[in-house]
Structure formats: structure tokens, C-alpha cells
Write a protein that holds these residues in place. Structure first.
Motif, PDB file in Angstrom:
ATOM      1  N   TYR A  16      -7.464  -9.983   0.324  1.00 52.56           N
ATOM      2  CA  TYR A  16      -7.935  -8.689  -0.175  1.00 52.56           C
ATOM      3  C   TYR A  16      -8.623  -8.911  -1.514  1.00 52.56           C
ATOM      4  O   TYR A  16      -8.016  -9.393  -2.468  1.00 52.56           O
ATOM      5  N   GLN A  17      -9.911  -8.578  -1.583  1.00 54.82           N
ATOM      6  CA  GLN A  17     -10.677  -8.729  -2.815  1.00 54.82           C
ATOM      7  C   GLN A  17     -10.432  -7.513  -3.692  1.00 54.82           C
ATOM      8  O   GLN A  17     -10.554  -6.370  -3.249  1.00 54.82           O
ATOM      9  N   LEU A  18     -10.077  -7.761  -4.936  1.00 50.90           N
ATOM     10  CA  LEU A  18      -9.774  -6.676  -5.862  1.00 50.90           C
ATOM     11  C   LEU A  18     -11.059  -5.978  -6.327  1.00 50.90           C
ATOM     12  O   LEU A  18     -12.116  -6.616  -6.422  1.00 50.90           O
ATOM     13  N   LYS A  19     -10.954  -4.697  -6.619  1.00 53.74           N
ATOM     14  CA  LYS A  19     -12.113  -3.934  -7.076  1.00 53.74           C
ATOM     15  C   LYS A  19     -12.570  -4.435  -8.450  1.00 53.74           C
ATOM     16  O   LYS A  19     -13.762  -4.637  -8.682  1.00 53.74           O
ATOM     17  N   THR A  20     -11.619  -4.622  -9.344  1.00 51.02           N
ATOM     18  CA  THR A  20     -11.898  -5.200 -10.659  1.00 51.02           C
ATOM     19  C   THR A  20     -10.914  -6.339 -10.879  1.00 51.02           C
ATOM     20  O   THR A  20      -9.758  -6.247 -10.464  1.00 51.02           O
ATOM     21  N   PRO A  21     -11.349  -7.409 -11.505  1.00 50.55           N
ATOM     22  CA  PRO A  21     -10.433  -8.541 -11.710  1.00 50.55           C
ATOM     23  C   PRO A  21      -9.285  -8.173 -12.647  1.00 50.55           C
ATOM     24  O   PRO A  21      -9.413  -7.326 -13.520  1.00 50.55           O
ATOM     25  N   TYR A  22      -8.133  -8.816 -12.421  1.00 57.14           N
ATOM     26  CA  TYR A  22      -6.989  -8.644 -13.312  1.00 57.14           C
ATOM     27  C   TYR A  22      -7.298  -9.268 -14.674  1.00 57.14           C
ATOM     28  O   TYR A  22      -8.304  -9.964 -14.833  1.00 57.14           O
ATOM     29  N   ASN A  23      -6.439  -9.025 -15.646  1.00 61.28           N
ATOM     30  CA  ASN A  23      -6.619  -9.593 -16.985  1.00 61.28           C
ATOM     31  C   ASN A  23      -6.612 -11.109 -16.979  1.00 61.28           C
ATOM     32  O   ASN A  23      -7.283 -11.749 -17.786  1.00 61.28           O
ATOM     33  N   ASP A  24      -5.873 -11.697 -16.030  1.00 61.73           N
ATOM     34  CA  ASP A  24      -5.810 -13.162 -15.978  1.00 61.73           C
ATOM     35  C   ASP A  24      -6.958 -13.773 -15.171  1.00 61.73           C
ATOM     36  O   ASP A  24      -7.019 -14.982 -14.984  1.00 61.73           O
ATOM     37  N   GLY A  25      -7.879 -12.956 -14.665  1.00 55.75           N
ATOM     38  CA  GLY A  25      -9.046 -13.453 -13.937  1.00 55.75           C
ATOM     39  C   GLY A  25      -8.895 -13.466 -12.430  1.00 55.75           C
ATOM     40  O   GLY A  25      -9.799 -13.912 -11.725  1.00 55.75           O
ATOM     41  N   THR A  26      -7.789 -12.990 -11.888  1.00 54.26           N
ATOM     42  CA  THR A  26      -7.567 -12.974 -10.442  1.00 54.26           C
ATOM     43  C   THR A  26      -8.548 -12.000  -9.790  1.00 54.26           C
ATOM     44  O   THR A  26      -8.645 -10.843 -10.186  1.00 54.26           O
ATOM     45  N   THR A  27      -9.284 -12.477  -8.773  1.00 54.51           N
ATOM     46  CA  THR A  27     -10.283 -11.641  -8.102  1.00 54.51           C
ATOM     47  C   THR A  27      -9.868 -11.235  -6.701  1.00 54.51           C
ATOM     48  O   THR A  27     -10.450 -10.312  -6.138  1.00 54.51           O
ATOM     49  N   HIS A  28      -8.890 -11.929  -6.123  1.00 56.23           N
ATOM     50  CA  HIS A  28      -8.424 -11.570  -4.781  1.00 56.23           C
ATOM     51  C   HIS A  28      -6.948 -11.945  -4.636  1.00 56.23           C
ATOM     52  O   HIS A  28      -6.417 -12.746  -5.399  1.00 56.23           O
ATOM     53  N   VAL A  29      -6.314 -11.332  -3.628  1.00 55.91           N
ATOM     54  CA  VAL A  29      -4.893 -11.571  -3.353  1.00 55.91           C
ATOM     55  C   VAL A  29      -4.774 -11.979  -1.896  1.00 55.91           C
ATOM     56  O   VAL A  29      -5.447 -11.413  -1.025  1.00 55.91           O
ATOM     57  N   ILE A  30      -3.931 -12.958  -1.621  1.00 54.67           N
ATOM     58  CA  ILE A  30      -3.739 -13.437  -0.250  1.00 54.67           C
ATOM     59  C   ILE A  30      -2.314 -13.123   0.190  1.00 54.67           C
ATOM     60  O   ILE A  30      -1.353 -13.364  -0.536  1.00 54.67           O
ATOM     61  N   PHE A  31      -2.192 -12.544   1.411  1.00 53.54           N
ATOM     62  CA  PHE A  31      -0.895 -12.138   1.961  1.00 53.54           C
ATOM     63  C   PHE A  31      -0.679 -12.791   3.315  1.00 53.54           C
ATOM     64  O   PHE A  31      -1.630 -13.038   4.059  1.00 53.54           O
ATOM     65  N   GLU A  32       0.574 -13.002   3.657  1.00 51.71           N
ATOM     66  CA  GLU A  32       0.946 -13.303   5.035  1.00 51.71           C
ATOM     67  C   GLU A  32       0.831 -11.979   5.803  1.00 51.71           C
ATOM     68  O   GLU A  32       0.996 -10.903   5.226  1.00 51.71           O
ATOM     69  N   PRO A  33       0.539 -12.008   7.104  1.00 50.70           N
ATOM     70  CA  PRO A  33       0.352 -10.749   7.844  1.00 50.70           C
ATOM     71  C   PRO A  33       1.535  -9.792   7.754  1.00 50.70           C
ATOM     72  O   PRO A  33       1.350  -8.591   7.546  1.00 50.70           O
ATOM     73  N   LEU A  34       2.775 -10.288   7.882  1.00 55.56           N
ATOM     74  CA  LEU A  34       3.939  -9.401   7.815  1.00 55.56           C
ATOM     75  C   LEU A  34       4.143  -8.830   6.410  1.00 55.56           C
ATOM     76  O   LEU A  34       4.527  -7.672   6.250  1.00 55.56           O
ATOM     77  N   ASP A  35       3.858  -9.636   5.393  1.00 51.95           N
ATOM     78  CA  ASP A  35       3.957  -9.133   4.024  1.00 51.95           C
ATOM     79  C   ASP A  35       2.926  -8.041   3.762  1.00 51.95           C
ATOM     80  O   ASP A  35       3.194  -7.062   3.068  1.00 51.95           O
ATOM     81  N   PHE A  36       1.734  -8.224   4.314  1.00 56.61           N
ATOM     82  CA  PHE A  36       0.674  -7.226   4.140  1.00 56.61           C
ATOM     83  C   PHE A  36       1.069  -5.900   4.791  1.00 56.61           C
ATOM     84  O   PHE A  36       0.910  -4.832   4.201  1.00 56.61           O
ATOM     85  N   ILE A  37       1.612  -5.973   6.002  1.00 51.84           N
ATOM     86  CA  ILE A  37       2.049  -4.756   6.691  1.00 51.84           C
ATOM     87  C   ILE A  37       3.179  -4.086   5.924  1.00 51.84           C
ATOM     88  O   ILE A  37       3.211  -2.856   5.785  1.00 51.84           O
TER      89      ILE A  37
END
Length: 115
Positions: A16-37
Motif C-alpha cells: 500500500y503506497q502512502l498518500k504522503t510519506p511518514y516523517n521517517d521517509g516511509t513511502t509504502h507499507v507491506i502486509f501479509e494478506p491476512l494481516d491486511f484483512i
């Protein structure tokens, strides 16, 4: 959550690509399918749960509620209100515009027997 910023990685994880980057520079988040659900359904309320909660003065068991919330006055019963709910015949007439108490053949009232 925007589905346009959602993608699937080669190894089956959800990116999931973030709309705006976090303060630490993170631009996207990666999830396992069950965690995402699990993250998707977490904010969904349980069925038949009251969503309005009252706190402090308006809470049902507040010790000073009697002094803060006005009570209903015990006056006369309004004579304009019906004392009983509608009968089945009245409901059918209201919903389907069908008067089951009137007989068009004899042009008179029918006797409706309810078992």
C-alpha cells in the motif's frame, strides 16, 4: 483507503503506497494478506451494537443524572393517541391499499377472525 494505491507484490504480499510519506521517509507499507484483512475489518462495528455512547452527565448510571436530566412529567394521557397498536386489517389497508374488512360482493363489512 484508495484502491489505486494498492498493489500485489511478486511473493503475494500486499503493498500500500502512502498518500504522503511518514516523517521517517516511509513511502509504502507491506502486509501479509491476512494481516491486511484484519486491518480492514478492525474499524467495522460488531452487529447490533449501539454506536452512540453517552459519557459523564448523560451516561445511564451517572449518580447525579436525576439532578441534571429533566424527567418526564406524569400528566394526563393524551386522548388523541391510540391506546393499542394497529390491527392487521389496518396495516394491510395502509400498506397495500386493500380493505379486507369490506366485501365488494355483499357491499358490506366482513367479520375478520384471527386465530
Amino acid at each position: 483507503m484508495s484502491t489505486q494505491r494498492l498493489s500485489l507484490t511478486r511473493n503475494g504480499q500486499i503493498r500500500y503506497q502512502l498518500k504522503t510519506p511518514y516523517n521517517d521517509g516511509t513511502t509504502h507499507v507491506i502486509f501479509e494478506p491476512l494481516d491486511f484483512i484484519a486491518r480492514l475489518v478492525a474499524p467495522v462495528p460488531r452487529p447490533r451494537v449501539n454506536l452512540t455512547r453517552y459519557h459523564r452527565v448523560f451516561a445511564p448510571h451517572f449518580k447525579h443524572r436525576v439532578r441534571t436530566v429533566p424527567r418526564r412529567t406524569r400528566g394526563r394521557i393524551d386522548s388523541g393517541k391510540p391506546l393499542a397498536p394497529m390491527t392487521l386489517a389496518q396495516r394491510l389497508k395502509r400498506v397495500f391499499a386493500t380493505d379486507i374488512e369490506y366485501c365488494p360482493i355483499i357491499r358490506g363489512q366482513r367479520l375478520v377472525l384471527m386465530c
